[in-house]
Motif scaffolding. Structure first.
Motif, short mmCIF file in Angstrom:
data_model
loop_
_atom_site.label_atom_id
_atom_site.label_comp_id
_atom_site.label_asym_id
_atom_site.label_seq_id
_atom_site.Cartn_x
_atom_site.Cartn_y
_atom_site.Cartn_z
N ALA A 160 12.76 -2.10 1.91
CA ALA A 160 12.54 -0.80 1.27
C ALA A 160 12.08 0.25 2.27
CB ALA A 160 11.51 -0.94 0.15
N THR A 161 11.28 -0.13 3.26
CA THR A 161 10.73 0.86 4.19
C THR A 161 11.56 1.03 5.45
OG1 THR A 161 9.27 -0.88 5.08
CG2 THR A 161 8.34 0.59 3.41
N LEU A 162 12.17 -0.06 5.92
CA LEU A 162 12.88 -0.02 7.20
C LEU A 162 14.39 0.02 7.05
CD1 LEU A 162 10.90 -2.78 9.18
CD2 LEU A 162 10.52 -0.31 9.23
N GLY A 163 14.89 -0.44 5.89
CA GLY A 163 16.32 -0.67 5.74
C GLY A 163 16.67 -2.10 6.13
N ALA A 164 17.77 -2.61 5.61
CA ALA A 164 18.12 -4.01 5.82
C ALA A 164 18.32 -4.39 7.29
CB ALA A 164 19.36 -4.36 5.00
N TYR A 202 5.62 -5.28 17.47
CA TYR A 202 5.91 -3.85 17.48
C TYR A 202 4.60 -3.06 17.61
CZ TYR A 202 10.51 -5.08 15.63
OH TYR A 202 11.76 -5.62 15.45
N GLY A 203 4.68 -1.94 18.28
CA GLY A 203 3.57 -1.01 18.32
C GLY A 203 3.64 -0.05 17.14
N PRO A 204 2.55 0.66 16.87
CA PRO A 204 2.51 1.53 15.69
C PRO A 204 3.48 2.70 15.77
CG PRO A 204 0.56 1.86 17.05
CD PRO A 204 1.27 0.66 17.59
N HIS A 205 3.71 3.24 16.97
CA HIS A 205 4.63 4.37 17.08
C HIS A 205 6.07 3.94 16.76
CE1 HIS A 205 1.78 7.36 18.51
NE2 HIS A 205 1.28 6.45 19.34
N GLN A 206 6.44 2.72 17.16
CA GLN A 206 7.77 2.22 16.81
C GLN A 206 7.97 2.15 15.30
OE1 GLN A 206 7.14 -1.36 19.45
NE2 GLN A 206 9.36 -1.15 19.72
N LEU A 207 6.96 1.65 14.60
CA LEU A 207 7.10 1.49 13.16
C LEU A 207 6.88 2.80 12.41
CD1 LEU A 207 5.63 -2.06 12.50
CD2 LEU A 207 7.98 -1.34 12.90
N ALA A 208 6.20 3.76 13.04
CA ALA A 208 6.13 5.08 12.44
C ALA A 208 7.51 5.74 12.50
CB ALA A 208 5.09 5.94 13.16
N GLN A 209 8.18 5.58 13.64
CA GLN A 209 9.54 6.11 13.77
C GLN A 209 10.48 5.46 12.76
OE1 GLN A 209 10.94 5.66 17.81
NE2 GLN A 209 11.41 7.83 17.99
N ALA A 210 10.27 4.17 12.50
CA ALA A 210 11.16 3.43 11.60
C ALA A 210 10.83 3.68 10.13
CB ALA A 210 11.07 1.93 11.91
N GLY A 211 9.63 4.16 9.84
CA GLY A 211 9.29 4.51 8.46
C GLY A 211 8.25 3.63 7.79
N LEU A 212 7.81 2.55 8.45
CA LEU A 212 6.82 1.67 7.82
C LEU A 212 5.41 2.25 7.91
CD1 LEU A 212 6.07 -1.04 6.50
CD2 LEU A 212 5.99 -2.05 8.79
N VAL A 213 5.08 2.87 9.03
CA VAL A 213 3.76 3.45 9.25
C VAL A 213 3.81 4.94 8.95
CG1 VAL A 213 2.03 4.00 11.02
CG2 VAL A 213 3.05 1.71 10.93
N SER A 214 2.84 5.41 8.15
CA SER A 214 2.82 6.82 7.75
C SER A 214 2.32 7.74 8.86
CB SER A 214 1.92 7.00 6.52
OG SER A 214 2.22 6.08 5.51
N CYS A 226 0.84 -1.19 0.00
CA CYS A 226 0.00 0.00 0.00
C CYS A 226 0.88 1.25 0.00
CB CYS A 226 -0.93 0.00 1.22
SG CYS A 226 -2.18 -1.32 1.17
N ASP A 227 0.32 2.35 -0.47
CA ASP A 227 1.08 3.59 -0.61
C ASP A 227 1.16 4.38 0.69
OD1 ASP A 227 1.54 3.44 -3.57
OD2 ASP A 227 -0.65 3.34 -3.51
N LEU A 228 0.13 4.28 1.51
CA LEU A 228 0.10 4.93 2.82
C LEU A 228 -0.37 3.90 3.84
CD1 LEU A 228 -1.64 8.35 1.95
CD2 LEU A 228 0.81 7.98 2.36
N VAL A 229 0.20 3.95 5.04
CA VAL A 229 -0.21 3.07 6.13
C VAL A 229 -0.61 3.94 7.31
CG1 VAL A 229 0.49 1.25 7.73
CG2 VAL A 229 1.36 1.24 5.36
N ILE A 230 -1.91 3.98 7.60
CA ILE A 230 -2.44 4.75 8.72
C ILE A 230 -2.85 3.74 9.79
CG2 ILE A 230 -4.01 6.56 9.44
CD1 ILE A 230 -2.09 7.26 7.08
N ALA A 231 -2.27 3.86 10.97
CA ALA A 231 -2.47 2.84 11.99
C ALA A 231 -3.16 3.42 13.22
CB ALA A 231 -1.14 2.22 12.40
N SER A 232 -4.07 2.66 13.75
CA SER A 232 -4.66 2.96 15.05
C SER A 232 -3.62 2.70 16.14
CB SER A 232 -5.87 2.06 15.28
OG SER A 232 -6.21 1.98 16.64
#
Length: 267
Positions: free
Chosen positions: A158-162, A175-187, A126-132
């Motif tokens: 591609a989103t997180l790096g190797a 993982y929680g959504p804030h962790q993956l937002a910081q990492a770049g997977l969650v928009s 998907c192009d954008l990931v919006i997470a609760s």
């Protein structure tokens, strides 16, 4: 939900075509029927000129738990089980993800809850990931003795790096959504009660932008990928077939179905 109810519900809300995975009692796990209904939902979106963005979400408290492991276990003892599983589940999933990637219309994952394994493979297309804030994420393949089969590893790299992708794939941590937002997977992360409203706002915003420019942007980003996506998925599928019905796969799936800890033998 009746026996004949679709396992993916399509509704148009404004300029958005909303596709809701609708097996809440099974955490929206993927089956051949659900994937057939997902394709029908994509047909409805792409055939409607008023749909400017596709939104994928889940019913109940899960986004998608990945492949239905009861269905998976049933194929392990069949003589042609790998071919059947590939034809009935992996190939249709591959095709659905390709459609999301290849469409000129943007796709938004509205992640309302648990997103595991094949659910992660779905959202990275998907192009954008919006997470609760209620969402949780895990690439659970290493828990179950499985190889990621449909581009999940490529999407995570591609989103997180190797380095982060290796950790997520090998350790199968949650993982929680804030962790993956910081990492770049969650928009973007929003409170649970605001997920639908925020996604509708983004659909409206996308509908105000140039469709030609959005399509060009999608193609431009894909041109930056190191290799063609289908080529990478083909290699994933070959690895999955090599691992089919091995001792780790049988143990991982049996442990899940029997609700016990895994006992992987040393190699």
């Amino acid at each position: 939900m009746t026996e004949n109810s679709p396992l993916v519900d399509f509704r148009r809300r404004g300029a958005g075509g909303w596709l809701t995975l609708n097996r809440p009692r099974r955490r929206n796990a993927l089956t051949p029927q659900l994937l057939a209904d997902l394709h029908r939902g994509l047909d409805a979106c792409y055939d409607d000129p008023q749909v400017r963005a596709v939104v994928i979400t889940g019913a109940g408290d899960a986004f998608c738990a990945g492949a239905d492991l009861d269905y998976f276990l049933g194929r392990l003892d069949e003589p042609d089980g790998c071919a059947t599983f590939t034809a009935q589940l992996l190939d249709p999933l591959w095709s659905a993800l390709r459609r999301l990637r290849d469409s000129s219309r943007p796709a938004i994952a509205a992640v309302n809850g648990a997103c595991f394994a094949g659910g992660v493979e779905l959202l990275v297309c998907c192009d954008l990931v919006i997470a609760s804030e209620a969402a949780v994420f895990c690439d659970a393949h290493a828990l179950r003795g499985l190889a990621p089969a449909v581009g999940g590893a490529a999407g995570l790299v591609a989103t997180l790096g190797a380095p982060r992708a290796r950790r997520m794939l090998m350790l199968a941590e949650t993982y929680g959504p804030h962790q993956l937002a910081q990492a770049g997977l969650v928009s973007e992360v929003v409170p649970p009660g605001q997920l639908t409203g925020r996604v509708e706002e983004l659909v409206t915003l996308l509908a105000s932008r140039s469709p030609a420019s959005i399509a060009a942007a999608k193609r431009a980003v894909q041109r930056c990928e190191p290799r063609p996506w289908d080529e990478m998925v083909s290699e994933d599928m070959a690895e999955f077939r090599r691992q089919w019905n091995g001792p780790d796969m049988r143990e991982g799936i049996a442990a899940f179905v029997q609700r016990r800890d895994t006992r992987y033998a040393e190699r």
